[in-house]
Every structure is written in structure tokens, then in C-alpha cells.
Motif scaffolding. Structure first.
Motif: not given
Length: 232
Positions: A8-25
Motif C-alpha cells: 500500500i505504501d508503495k502504491l501510495t508513493r508511486m501514485w502520488e509520484g505520478g506513476a501510471t496505474a500500469s506502472q504501479i501494477a
DNA sequence: CCCTGATTCGC
DNA sequence: GCGAATCAGG
């Protein structure tokens, strides 16, 4: 896969960092892009430029800016367009789009004096392996000024191998049996006079070429030229 | 077509 | 809570 604390933490950081959902996934692994989006919304961290947003689709058309009583949605009466030939201009969208411009890391300015300027949130451009956040050119460290010009001197081999046989010293008259490991500072070649007709000196020919002895009479194998497999 | 995010809805 | 299915814009 479950949504652990770290994920969840990684998701949050990446999401707020601007990474796309695909990248995060992809980075998280084991989850789909939809899962990431769904989780992000469930976490409450949405609000990102969406290609589909800014359009009042099934969104209850933004009522009057004030609160009060939102009047029940009036029936979307299609204008009876008396003019057949003229295409009726679409009514302007009620709500203009996004307000705030991107605060690109502009001038930090304001050296001091009044309020300590809040550290501008770094605009992350992309996310690298491991979830680290790459930064855009605007946030990059100022280029390091070039070193003052110096006189160029021919590189001198280190004293260790100054008198050793290097790769460049090889010819067909000196033994090219490797000594040490390639890449190491003292790696060199044997350099002895070669056993005529062979690429190695007499001693190393004895190592390189060994008579096949009958089974049971073989000597233990000599050490490999480059030594045993190296452990990394 | 590909990509994107948003939303819905059965589980 | 989860995420596939679906929608819709670029």
C-alpha cells in the motif's frame, strides 16, 4: 496477492509520484492495473489528471456553485432545433476545467526574510525499478562545473605491472599464458619465450597439453588458467 | 489499435 | 475490501 503495508505504501508513493496505474501494477506485481486503480480510489488518493475526466458524464451536472437545495435534475430536453440545416452549437460546459496550473519548480527565490518557503513537492516524472522516483530535469542537481583544464599526460601503467607482459605486448614469440584474472590490476601474461610452434612457453605447454593417460593413472587436473570459478 | 483513469457491481 | 468488466477520452 494482498495489500500489505508495504505494498500500500508503495502504491501510495508511486501514485502520488505520478506513476501510471500500469506502472504501479507492474512494479508491485501480482495485481492488475484495475486493482491498483481500485485500491487507490479506496484509499482516497485519487484526483489525478484523467483522460476521461473533465467531462460531466453521469456526474450530476455540477449544480449552482452555492449549496442550498440542489434542484432535481431537469429532464434533459433535447432542443427541438427548429433550424434543420444549422447544427445547434453545443451548450458550453458548465464547469470550466481544472483550475490550478502545475507549479513547476520555478524560482525558489525569496532567499529569506519572511516565511520559510515550504519545500515544493518534487514533481516526480517516472518511477524506476524498486519504486524509486525519478525526478524531472527541473529538479535535477545543477551540473557540476567542468574541471579546470589540465595538461594531459600519457597514462602510465601502474608500477605493479610496468614490467609485466600486457595484452599489447603479446606476439607469437612470447607465452600468452594468463597470470591472474582479467580485469584485475595486475593481470598480465607469462611473457616467457614461446615453445616454438606453440602459443605458450615450455612450462605452460606442459600445462596446456597433457597426454591422455589410461584410466586410473590420471593425475589430478591442473588448476584452470583463470583459477577456479570466482564467487560473486 | 494502443494507452490512460473512473466507475460499477458481483463476489 | 477486492478487482474484473466496462466505459470513455487521448
Amino acid at each position: 496477492m494482498s495489500w500489505t503495508e508495504e505494498r500500500i505504501d508503495k502504491l501510495t508513493r508511486m501514485w502520488e509520484g505520478g506513476a501510471t496505474a500500469s506502472q504501479i501494477a507492474e512494479e508491485l506485481g501480482g495485481v492488475s492495473r484495475n486493482a491498483v486503480i481500485g485500491k487507490a480510489h479506496r484509499l482516497g488518493l485519487k484526483a489525478r489528471p484523467s483522460p476521461v475526466k473533465s467531462n460531466d458524464r453521469h456526474e450530476e451536472a455540477a449544480p449552482a456553485p452555492v449549496q442550498a437545495a440542489p434542484p432535481p435534475r431537469p429532464a434533459p430536453v433535447e432542443a427541438p432545433a427548429p433550424r434543420a440545416a444549422t447544427p445547434a452549437p453545443r451548450p458550453a460546459p458548465a464547469a470550466p476545467v481544472a483550475p490550478p496550473p502545475a507549479p513547476v519548480a520555478a524560482a525558489p527565490a525569496a532567499p529569506s526574510g519572511d516565511a520559510p518557503a515550504a519545500p515544493p513537492a518534487p514533481r516526480i516524472v517516472s518511477v524506476g525499478p524498486g519504486g524509486f522516483l525519478r525526478q524531472g530535469p527541473g529538479e535535477q542537481q545543477a551540473p557540476i562545473p567542468p574541471a579546470p583544464p589540465r595538461r594531459l599526460v600519457p597514462a602510465k601503467p601502474s608500477a605493479d605491472i610496468a614490467d609485466k607482459t600486457s595484452l599489447l605486448d603479446l606476439n607469437d614469440r612470447i607465452c600468452r599464458w594468463p597470470m591472474g584474472h582479467p580485469g584485475e590490476p595486475d593481470f598480465h601474461f607469462c611473457g616467457e619465450k614461446v615453445n616454438p610452434g606453440f602459443p605458450y612457453c615450455v612450462e605452460h605447454c606442459g600445462r596446456a597439453y597433457q597426454a591422455q593417460l589410461p584410466r586410473g593413472h590420471r593425475r589430478p587436473p591442473p588448476p584452470l588458467p583463470f583459477g577456479n570459478p570466482r564467487v560473486r
